[in-house]
Design an enzyme around this catalytic site. Sequence first.
Site, PDB file in Angstrom:
ATOM      1  CB  VAL A   1     -10.213  -4.242   8.859  1.00 60.75           C
ATOM      2  CG1 VAL A   1      -8.908  -5.078   9.225  1.00 60.75           C
ATOM      3  CG2 VAL A   1     -10.279  -3.070   9.646  1.00 60.75           C
TER       4      VAL A   1
ATOM      5  CB  ALA B   1      -6.180   3.917   6.955  1.00 62.27           C
TER       6      ALA B   1
ATOM      7  CG  ASP C   1       0.566   0.787   2.151  1.00 60.66           C
ATOM      8  OD1 ASP C   1       0.919   0.861   0.860  1.00 60.66           O
ATOM      9  OD2 ASP C   1       0.286  -0.256   2.896  1.00 60.66           O
TER      10      ASP C   1
HETATM   11  O1  PMV Z   1       0.026  -5.207   0.921  1.00 66.34           O
HETATM   12  P1  PMV Z   1       0.158  -3.871   1.005  1.00 66.34           P
HETATM   13  O2  PMV Z   1      -1.182  -3.181   0.640  1.00 66.34           O
HETATM   14  O3  PMV Z   1       0.621  -3.275   2.350  1.00 66.34           O
HETATM   15  O4  PMV Z   1       1.253  -3.111   0.018  1.00 66.34           O
HETATM   16  C1  PMV Z   1       2.395  -3.524  -0.002  1.00 66.34           C
HETATM   17  C2  PMV Z   1       3.335  -2.767  -1.013  1.00 66.34           C
HETATM   18  C3  PMV Z   1       4.677  -3.503  -1.375  1.00 66.34           C
HETATM   19  O5  PMV Z   1       5.200  -2.555  -2.311  1.00 66.34           O
HETATM   20  C4  PMV Z   1       4.626  -4.857  -1.768  1.00 66.34           C
HETATM   21  C5  PMV Z   1       5.430  -3.055  -0.088  1.00 66.34           C
HETATM   22  C6  PMV Z   1       5.969  -1.830   0.004  1.00 66.34           C
HETATM   23  O6  PMV Z   1       6.359  -1.437   1.377  1.00 66.34           O
HETATM   24  O7  PMV Z   1       5.877  -0.781  -0.509  1.00 66.34           O
END
Ligand code: PMV
Length: 308
Positions: free
Chosen positions: A91, A100, A141
Site C-alpha cells: 500500500v 485495487a 486507475d
Molecule cells: O495518484 P494516482 O496514482 O491515483 O494517479 C492519479 C492520476 C491522475 O491523472 C493525476 C488523476 C486521475 O484521476 O487520473
Amino acid sequence: MGKGSGYGKVILFGEHFVVYGLPGIASAVGLTTDATAVKSGKMAVKDERKGTEGYSDAKRAHQLESLERMFGAMGLNEKAFDIWLGGDLPVMSGIGASAASSVAIARAVSEEAGLDYDDDKINEIAYEMEKAFAGNPSGIDNTVATYGGLIWFEKNLAGGQNKIEKIRAPSAVEIVMGNSGVVADTKKMVEGVAERRKQHPEKYDAIFKKAEALAFKAREALEKGDIGAVGALMDENHKLLQEIEVSCKELDELVEIAKANGALGAKVTGGGGGGCMVALTPGKELQERVAQAMEGRGFKVLRTRIGV
Ligand code: PMV
C-alpha cells in the site's frame, strides 16, 4: 465466501492530462490486492495488506465512504459483511492501492451476494468507490485494476463510455518504482493543475498538445516493443510533468538516480507531489542496479514488471 482481486497499476504516460480527456497509458503490475467477503451480523474490515501502518488509519474514513458508495451502486440494502484485505500489492501512493482494493472488494461482495457482475459492471462500481478516495478521478486507475494488462484510456468528458483499449506489447518489461517517502494528495495535485491552467491558458494548451502527441507515439513504441523509444518518451513526459509543477525534489532526485544508473526512461507516476516515480529497466540486472542505487540513497523501491 466471496473472493476477488484487483491489480496494482503504474501510469506510464498521461497522468493529469487524462483528467482533461487526453489519452493515458497505464499498465497493471504483477501484484494484486485480494479480498474475501462473508455475510455477517455487522460490517467489519480486516486490513492485512503490506505497508499499511499509518496508511490504513489515514484512509479509514475514505474506506468507509467507499463501501457506502459500493452498496449504493449495487443496490444492496444488506450492508453487513466481514471483509478481509490482503495480497502482495504494497500500500503506497502511486501504485493504485485504493483502486485495487475497490475492485477486489466489489468482486468479493458481488460473489458473496450472488450478483455475479461481469468486469464492466465491476469497473463501473469501482469507479464510484474511487470517488471516495480521489474526488472526481479520471477512471484510469480502476480500469487497470479491473482488466489488467496494458491499457489505453481516454475519459469521455460528456459522461458517456470511456475509451478503453488493450495495447498488445510483445513482452513484459522490468520496472523499478521508487517511493519518494512523501505522502501525496492526488486530489490537491489535480486541483493545483486546474488552477495554474486557468492562470496560464496558453502555456498549458501548448503542454497539453505535447502530452497528447506523446501518448500516441508511446503507444506505437510499446506495440513495436521499441523499449528504447518508450524510455525516451517517458523522459519527455517527465519534463511535461515538471512544467505543470507536479514533480518534487525527491521525485526529481529518484529520476536522476535512475537515469544515472542506466534506466532507459524515468518519470513521476500518478498524482505526483510525492508518491512514486517509475523507471524503465529492462532485464533483471539493470532493474537490480537501479533499485539498489535508490535504496542506497535511502528510498524504498518496488521491483516489478509492466505488460503482465
Ligand atoms: O495518484 P494516482 O496514482 O491515483 O494517479 C492519479 C492520476 C491522475 O491523472 C493525476 C488523476 C486521475 O484521476 O487520473
